[in-house]
Design an enzyme around this catalytic site. Sequence first.
Site, short mmCIF file in Angstrom:
data_model
loop_
_atom_site.label_atom_id
_atom_site.label_comp_id
_atom_site.label_asym_id
_atom_site.label_seq_id
_atom_site.Cartn_x
_atom_site.Cartn_y
_atom_site.Cartn_z
N CYS A 1 0.85 -1.20 0.00
CA CYS A 1 0.00 0.00 0.00
C CYS A 1 0.88 1.24 0.00
O CYS A 1 0.43 2.33 -0.29
CB CYS A 1 -0.96 0.00 1.17
SG CYS A 1 -0.19 0.33 2.74
N CYS B 1 4.61 8.46 1.59
CA CYS B 1 4.35 9.70 0.88
C CYS B 1 4.41 10.89 1.83
O CYS B 1 4.63 10.74 3.03
CB CYS B 1 2.98 9.63 0.22
SG CYS B 1 1.64 9.51 1.40
N CYS C 1 -4.73 4.95 3.98
CA CYS C 1 -3.45 4.25 3.82
C CYS C 1 -2.30 5.01 4.46
O CYS C 1 -1.34 4.41 4.89
CB CYS C 1 -3.17 3.98 2.36
SG CYS C 1 -2.63 5.43 1.49
N ASP D 1 3.00 2.66 2.47
CA ASP D 1 3.49 3.38 3.64
C ASP D 1 3.82 2.42 4.77
O ASP D 1 3.08 1.48 5.05
CB ASP D 1 2.42 4.36 4.14
CG ASP D 1 2.14 5.45 3.12
OD1 ASP D 1 3.11 5.91 2.49
OD2 ASP D 1 0.98 5.82 2.93
#
Lengths: 129, 404
Positions: free
Chosen positions: A35, A60, A104, A37
């Site tokens: 996903c 991110c 997420c 992270d």
Amino acid sequence: MPVYSQQVMDHFMNPRNVGEIENPDGIGEEGNPVCGDMMTFYIKVKDNRLEDVKFKTFGCGAAIAVSSMVSEMAKGKTLEEALKITPKIVAEELGGLPKNKFHCSNLGAQALTRAIKDYLGKKKAGGDK
Amino acid sequence: MGDSTITKVYLDNAATTPLLPEVLEAMLPYFGEAFGNPSCLHDWGDRAREAIDAARDQVAQLIGAAPEEIMFTGSGTESNNLAIKGLALAQQNKGKHVVTSAIEHFSVLHSARTLEKWGFELTEVPVDRYGVVDPEDVRRSIRKDTVLVSVMHANSEVGTIEPIAEIARVTREKGVVFHTDAVATAGTIPVDVRELGVDSLSLAGNQFYGPKGVGALWVRKGVRLIPLLDGGVQEGGRRAGTENVPGIVGLGKAAELAARHMVTRIEHVNHLRDRLLIELPARVERMVVTGHTEHRLPGNASFCVEFIEGESVLMMLNSRGIAVTSGSACTSKALKASHVLLAMGLPHELAQGSILFSVGIANTDEEIDYVVDAMPSIVDRLRQMSPLYSKFTRTSKGGKHAGL
């Protein structure tokens, strides 16, 4: 650029409490690379309070900002108070997160909770701290 | 070196190229006094019609086609939709099986998946770790009921150029219609539809310094196509709707300039691209080039940086005025890692570190200096935050100690 709030950009560009704690009292990991992270939280506990909180995050901009915010919010709180930090509160403190990032990337609170539970579990088992 | 006056570097030409001033100038009259509808039989209509006829000649020349085989559309995406759906539907009495590669643009892949919903069957041929389709895989996937093969000319994410002429030999031998998505190549490298041997080819203006909102589809004379848009008889009855005259004029002008300046453009862009491909991995450890090293689009410098995530790299670069793109899950709106990188066999962790620099004709050596100087500290900063990097350094240090 994703549409991030000023607070997210600030915590992303100047993240607080990045790093690891040597001999931490608790460690919590959350997320997976599929996903996108992954975050690890380290805590130091004194008199039932989070004396120190540090993190490392792969992810991110939102994931990094969330980790930074959680670490800042948690530091100095009692364990009970810290366990009440939820992803929703973190997102609010950050001035909101893009809808698709809410689930997420917003794993900081869970990682912190895991670190606290790790500490409580160890304490119960060994009582060495 | 280290020119301090640089504040903005656009290295996302794969997303869209800037509009050339000459192209804008050519377009302007058609937003103004030359506003006529090309279907009309008066002076206003004549002027607009002559303009799109001239643009059709320019685009035809760019790809070695006959002008009457060119249809103007609203985008590369529309061209691909029209080709995949239109060519398959036109032959559905013959069969209902289509073949694409696993790394096509979504305008091809999702069109093919729509065909599946309409009762077609789809085979996606794999690619190797450089993103190359094996023509023999295409041969093996062709069945008696196969009516269409679609393989892109080049992939803009990793830069790999596909062996289209070889695949075309297979499709011709098997008598199957072959479409190629040439959005990344037309106007950038030499594209000749007869040499490629394809039956259909799409291109888009904003990939070679023309405007957005206009594309073209070339379909070889005699190949049947069902239109997606019904209405008037514009574009030979295959794409209804009043033409985007300024856009078409701009596409034509961009095609003319691309054909004229192609050699010098390729030389310039390849030089800067090669600098990125060589200098960045030399400055940043564990930054690997993705895609094919030789069969590669000019301008494409794509990488995966280990232990960090692409969106955060993109944001850090943007804070220094550098525009790039990433195929990481976090960067995509759907939160899925690039299907191209995954199809090439990259693990998710590595695909998450995807970064694409796409060089254009306006970029300079000074800008590349600036980027090459900026990248190491950005990567270092993010790696200092990354739990994957600390695991890596712990194990590699441990290994070194053990070795000593």
